[in-house]
Scaffold this active site. Structure first.
Site, short mmCIF file in Angstrom:
data_model
loop_
_atom_site.label_atom_id
_atom_site.label_comp_id
_atom_site.label_asym_id
_atom_site.label_seq_id
_atom_site.Cartn_x
_atom_site.Cartn_y
_atom_site.Cartn_z
N CYS A 42 -13.99 -26.12 -31.41
CA CYS A 42 -13.47 -26.58 -29.93
C CYS A 42 -13.58 -26.08 -28.27
O CYS A 42 -12.70 -26.55 -27.42
CB CYS A 42 -11.92 -26.14 -29.96
SG CYS A 42 -11.59 -24.59 -29.76
N ASN A 43 -15.04 -26.01 -28.07
CA ASN A 43 -15.11 -25.43 -27.06
C ASN A 43 -14.94 -26.16 -25.89
O ASN A 43 -14.49 -25.74 -24.99
CB ASN A 43 -17.15 -25.25 -27.11
CG ASN A 43 -16.88 -23.88 -28.33
OD1 ASN A 43 -16.30 -23.73 -28.90
ND2 ASN A 43 -18.21 -22.17 -27.14
#
EC number: 2.1.1.37
Length: 607
Positions: free
Chosen positions: A569-570
């Protein structure tokens, strides 16, 4: 006897990050132990050097890069100081320093052209409880004073002034019609000194991030991270809509990702059902191509940039996401979206049910919890925690205040407590959670991550599933597979899916786990050897799991019953200050690898 096999093909130098937004870390013991300094700054991150050689053969700051970071909202003094201290550690390390120095604000002084301050400490596992004894603060006149001395109130004055300035800017942005959380995020991203116009531009940029693509996943099988053939996204749009029966439920905008409004999130975020509550009617008709087996389960952060969940839903058969906040399962929030083809009837929770309030989870905090702190639950658990300096500033501020403190002080302290999930462990004393307490809140067995560094424990736990939430959804599989099941676990992390299945009493005959982080693989392997009798096959790179390799595994084990995972989910999480660019991001684009592999599994098993 458990079996595990390593199918690794390459190095493990890359580590996933998460949606936490802290730079430094400190420890917390629920029994009341004092804080010890940690730092989440990763000085080993790859990246280009930020320094160039001058005429004397020595390295100095690049004028181009100085201007680049000044355009992001950092002052020239902070940029030069960070470049000097960063050396050749790379761009990611430099950004961490810049953000840290910007948070220190007035605690940095100009000295010979550079802002002087404390470089974030490298985290180790040694006892560093004496850090506060070596910490100096400076007042507006540049005088060095011992903050621990309650007779000098310069520290809490600076703290209150800084927080008041931030509060005023948030109020201004809210009056302009922006949500308070987006206003606070813009200030964190651009800095407290940024003008209102810069903050407004930052909010608009975040709102528009994530627009703009869709397509055919066969284009991505052999691409490197972030190496997406974007030109082919739009070509597959109409084909996808026809194949899976139109757009996702809950989304009424165009399916090319350019909708003005994001997929609406439910409030409250309770999913399709909760334990011990009557299930509410859900209009959920799965297209024939999505029906299981194999069953699949995909997870990612709910609060993604605009258009992201519309795209995710489209590529996963236009299935309506189930948005759930884990605060309904434990004492900490964790807002996530789940897309799956699992049945919705006959769900059951894990027993015993975990406590859902802070006081029930950590009873020893009740003695010190002030009446003016109304929190009953923690916010989302992050990959890092607050600095020891902030904890000491809070202590000194409260010590120098009346009892109870003035409303303004209460508000500012509560803001930091909510941001960093601080608990009361002594008189006027707050501290962040310990890793074992995070394990408990997330549903993992005690000492699940023990044996690695504290920094790695925070990072691994901050990126994990909340086991009780996931297990509630997966519980429908127990009666369907009484003899056990074969699982393809993508982006396995520390084994949240595997722990959930185990706690449900579902035997895992074979698990093929794909996980880049060697630390995470070590944690999962250790747990597997202690608890399982099936076979664990490990792969370290999702891109090496080609269709041919998938077919080989299917022929060997007889097929997969479940494909489960959540891609990084960076580039989706709100705290990713400069790279919240949706599924186009280097790491979050790995979602398309999940889709490619799922479609490959379904195609091969239909033969």
């Amino acid at each position: 006897m458990a079996h595990w096999v390593s199918d690794n093909d390459g190095s493990d130098s890359f580590e996933w990050d998460s949606d936490g937004n802290g730079e430094e870390a400190a420890s917390f013991n629920a029994a009341g132990a004092g804080p010890s300094a940690l730092s989440d700054a990763n000085t080993d991150d790859p990246g280009p050097s930020t320094r160039v050689a001058n005429g004397n053969g020595k390295t100095g700051p690049s004028a181009y890069l100085v201007q680049k970071y000044m355009d992001m909202g950092f002052t020239k003094e902070i940029v030069l100081k960070a470049m000097k201290d960063n050396g050749d550690n790379g761009a990611d390390s430099l950004v961490e320093l810049l953000l840290t120095y910007q948070e220190l604000g007035n605690d940095l002084k100009v000295d010979n052209g550079f802002a002087s301050g404390c470089v974030p400490q490298t985290v180790d596992d040694s006892d560093d409880d004496d850090i506060l004894g070596n910490w100096d603060d400076e007042d507006a006149g540049g005088r060095s004073t011992r903050v621990a001395n309650s007779g000098d109130d310069s520290g809490d004055e600076d703290f209150l002034h800084e927080m008041s300035h931030k509060d005023d800017k948030i109020d201004s942005l809210v009056k302009m019609g922006f949500p308070e959380d987006e206003a606070a995020l813009a200030i964190t991203r651009c800095g407290l000194d940024a003008s209102i116009s810069v903050l407004v531009d930052s909010i608009y940029a975040s709102q528009t991030a994530g627009d703009g693509y869709c397509g055919n996943l066969s284009d991505y099988e052999d691409n490197s991270y972030g190496g997406i053939n974007k030109g082919r996204f739009m070509d597959g749009n109409k084909k996808k809509r026809k194949r899976y029966g139109g757009q996702a439920q809950g989304s009424r905008g165009p399916l090319d990702g350019s909708a003005d409004e994001p997929m609406p999130l439910p409030n409250p975020m309770v999913g399709f059902s909760l334990p011990d509550q009557w299930p509410r009617p859900v209009n959920r008709d799965l297209p024939s191509q999505a029906m299981g087996p194999p069953y699949f389960y995909y997870e990612n952060v709910a609060l993604a940039p605009k258009g992201v969940w519309t795209i995710i839903s489209r590529f996963l058969y236009d299935i309506q996401p189930e948005f759930v906040d884990s605060k309904y399962f434990c004492a900490a929030a964790r807002k996530r979206g789940y897309i799956h083809n699992l049945p919705l009837d006959n769900r059951s929770p894990l027993l015993p049910k975990p406590p859902r309030t802070i006081s029930a989870a950590f009873p020893r905090t009740k003695r010190w919890w002030p009446s003016w702190d109304p929190r009953q639950q923690f916010n989302c658990l992050q990959t890092c925690v607050s600095s020891a300096k902030l904890l000491e500033k809070i202590r000194v501020t409260l010590t120098n205040s009346s009892d109870p403190p003035p409303p303004r002080v209460q508000k500012l302290v509560l803001e930091e407590c909510r941001k960093w999930n601080l608990a009361w462990v002594g008189l006027n004393k707050v501290a962040p959670l310990e890793p074992d307490e995070m394990e408990f809140l997330l549903g993992f067995p005690k000492d699940h991550t023990r044996g690695i560094s504290r920094t790695e424990r925070f990072r691994s736990l901050g990126n994990s599933f909340q086991v009780d939430t996931v297990a509630y959804h997966l519980s429908v599989l127990k009666d369907m597979y009484p003899q056990g099941m074969n699982v393809l676990s993508l982006f396995s992390g520390i084994g949240g899916a595997e722990v959930a299945l185990h706690r449900l009493g579902i035997h895992m005959k074979t698990v093929i786990s794909v996980e880049k982080s060697e630390v995470n693989r070590t944690i999962l392997r250790s747990w597997w050897d202690q608890t399982q009798t099936g076979t664990l096959i490990e792969i370290n790179d999702v891109q090496t799991l080609t269709s041919e390799r998938i077919e080989t595994y299917i022929r060997r084990i007889g097929g997969f019953d479940l494909v489960i995972g959540g891609s990084p989910c960076n580039n989706l999480a709100g705290s990713n200050r400069h790279h919240r660019n949706g599924l186009e991001g280097e790491h979050s684009s790995l979602f398309f690898q999940y889709v490619r592999i799922l479609e490959s599994v379904k195609s091969i098993q239909r033969l």
